[in-house]
Write an enzyme that holds these catalytic residues in place. Structure first.
Site, mmCIF file in Angstrom:
data_model
loop_
_atom_site.group_PDB
_atom_site.id
_atom_site.type_symbol
_atom_site.label_atom_id
_atom_site.label_comp_id
_atom_site.label_asym_id
_atom_site.label_seq_id
_atom_site.Cartn_x
_atom_site.Cartn_y
_atom_site.Cartn_z
ATOM 1 N N ARG A 26 0.836 -1.205 0.000
ATOM 2 C CA ARG A 26 0.000 0.000 0.000
ATOM 3 C C ARG A 26 0.872 1.258 0.000
ATOM 4 O O ARG A 26 0.898 2.015 -0.971
ATOM 5 C CB ARG A 26 -0.939 -0.009 1.220
ATOM 6 N N ASP A 27 1.630 1.484 1.057
ATOM 7 C CA ASP A 27 2.394 2.730 1.195
ATOM 8 C C ASP A 27 3.520 2.788 0.160
ATOM 9 O O ASP A 27 3.879 3.871 -0.329
ATOM 10 C CB ASP A 27 2.980 2.800 2.607
ATOM 11 N N HIS A 219 6.343 4.163 12.823
ATOM 12 C CA HIS A 219 6.410 4.158 11.360
ATOM 13 C C HIS A 219 7.491 5.159 10.951
ATOM 14 O O HIS A 219 7.232 6.353 10.828
ATOM 15 C CB HIS A 219 5.025 4.574 10.827
ATOM 16 N N HIS A 221 10.632 6.667 8.545
ATOM 17 C CA HIS A 221 11.164 6.776 7.184
ATOM 18 C C HIS A 221 12.673 6.956 7.269
ATOM 19 O O HIS A 221 13.196 7.530 8.221
ATOM 20 C CB HIS A 221 10.511 7.953 6.452
ATOM 21 N N CYS A 252 10.276 8.441 -3.130
ATOM 22 C CA CYS A 252 9.784 9.195 -4.277
ATOM 23 C C CYS A 252 10.199 8.465 -5.541
ATOM 24 O O CYS A 252 11.374 8.149 -5.732
ATOM 25 C CB CYS A 252 10.386 10.590 -4.263
ATOM 26 N N ASN A 261 10.173 4.259 3.359
ATOM 27 C CA ASN A 261 9.970 3.589 4.627
ATOM 28 C C ASN A 261 11.190 2.782 5.044
ATOM 29 O O ASN A 261 11.992 2.362 4.218
ATOM 30 C CB ASN A 261 8.793 2.623 4.483
#
Lengths: 313, 313
Positions: A26-27, A219, A221, A252, A261
């Site tokens: 998903r992410d 979560h 990054h 990106c 992530n």
């Protein structure tokens, strides 16, 4: 030569078992320039499950106009029905999205809010208060249907417009999400600026505000290479739910290996060394991410994937 | 948008100040396919000093046949004489190398040993005992001349031929280096397999064997993305000397961005967030590494450098 693996050396005061909340499908894939074919997504998720991941965020029921990469949610989700033993949360932005997800039988729902006004405006075109008001009926209805609800909170450490985000402001937004009925939170360091002391300060402040650690996921990054040390700080605080993305998907798409992530493989390497159970087969998982990197036409940003699968840049 | 920077949030029980032992010009550039011109090396080191680094390992007096990339040590070292306020350690492999270094006025010397027989054989063509015997007169003579001596110990966590390296074996080799007269140790995770519990276990075992933490530096490689979390574990144990390489220089030159040493910028980002003083200007340092990456014709593997200087892959 012996295949490299970490030596198991447990550290004191760490959880014995961690739940990895895999967000790659998903992410990760929502950030791709072009949509990945549904069959590839389905195969990716099946491979992740075979590698031992037990919570895999599958897709998003956001309007296709906003996230065309995940416009196939209605086709993809039913293709995962054989994965009965795996939790397959899905993201929903509003009541319409929730209806679509529940109609397909989804039992784990995620909503997403922002800790800062700037990002709420940019991402949701609403104030923080307005976005929480919008989510109130979504969470209530999801709970009525028996679903488990996760609340993502973005920009918990820094914000590209506002700089450092004050801890009390994050605590307030987090409390609001729980008050709406969310079962768990995922604290997002959306731009990757957090450091370990900041992580501990936020977790402590949340505890002080009555939020127990077992309702908090983290979560991180890896924009500045900090994701894994921040995760270590969170584990030392007692956190047992960690979000990660297979192969580090989610950067990106316009930069060849820009980092998004925390890579699940880098996380699993550390956890395995620490003797913390995850149920994940690191070799299989890395092979899956290398396979996905081939599909996407660029190498994985995960150092572990590159090292274990000998991907050259 | 606000330029991203970590919010300062100190963590408990960490050192207030860290000495970064910058190894890029030596450990980084010795791994380049082709030698970097002497003028570029000199400018690199001057820029690193201007960015605030105070200990910069400048070069190596290894025989040019073995490390042709650093064959210009006799020309480079005198070109750094204006950097009187900066420590400029140099690596020496034997008595001949030491003589060359001392003749140029070097006052900080480093020798390198291995914790494993396999790597001692591969790298030095000697057993561990034979290599220590070879270093004995080198260390003695360096000390007689008033120099500070650092002892590198490779393969302290894992070895590509032997797998996990037993902690007592590393402690024994470390003790031997100190017994020869080394002032400090640098514990190398040469293949990047360490995890935080392993780091703590080794440091504790060294303390138990009478080695005080203030004589121990740590030297992590980021092959599996573990370098910074291992560093955090070392800081939590009280370590105050951390090796790092500007821009993460030091990977295998045949892979475009294969990762080598912990990137100094990724380290400084974490330390700055933790409120630990280093004296380094992160913007200047990142610009220096981006400049060096241009000279080398490939992007920096440091995530912080890439993010701060907008290097696309």
């Amino acid at each position: 030569m012996t295949p490299p693996l970490p030596m198991v050396a447990p550290a004191e005061n760490l959880p014995k078992r961690i739940r990895i909340h895999e967000v790659g499908p998903r992410d990760g894939l929502q950030n791709e320039k072009t949509a990945v074919p549904t069959e590839v997504k389905a195969e990716f998720i099946h491979r992740l499950a075979t590698a031992g991941l037990t919570t895999i965020e599958a897709t998003s029921f956001v309007h296709p106009k906003w996230v065309p990469q995940l416009a196939d949610a209605e086709t993809l989700y039913p293709a995962l029905q054989d994965l009965g033993h795996v939790e397959l949360p899905v993201l929903v932005p509003n009541e319409r999205g929730l209806q679509r997800a529940l109609a397909l039988g989804a039992s784990r729902i995620a909503v997403f809010a922002s800790a800062t006004e700037s990002f709420a405006k940019a991402n949701l075109n609403r104030t923080v208060a307005e976005s929480l008001a919008m989510f109130a009926p979504v969470v209530a209805r999801a709970k009525e249907s028996g679903a488990h609800v996760r609340g993502y909170l973005s920009m918990c450490f820094g914000d590209p417009w506002e700089g450092a985000v004050p801890v009390p402001q994050v605590v307030s937004a987090a409390r609001s999400l729980l008050d709406l009925g969310c079962d768990e939170l995922s604290l997002g360091d959306t731009i990757g600026v957090a450091t370990p002391g900041h992580v501990t300060a936020l977790l402590s402040a949340l505890n002080d505000a009555g939020v127990p650690t077992d309702r908090i996921g983290v979560h991180f990054h890896d924009t500045y290479g900090q994701a894994l040390s921040n995760t270590l700080a969170a584990l030392q605080h007692g956190v047992t739910t960690v979000d990660a993305s297979a192969g580090g998907l989610g950067g990106c798409p316009y930069a060849k290996i820009a980092t998004g992530n925390l890579a699940t493989e880098d996380l699993v390497w550390m956890l395995q060394g620490l003797g913390i159970e995850t149920g994940v087969d690191l070799g299989r998982l890395s092979a899956t991410s290398a396979w996905m990197a081939d599909r996407l036409g660029r190498p994985s940003p995960s150092r572990t994937v590159r090292a274990l699968t000998h991907q050259e840049q």
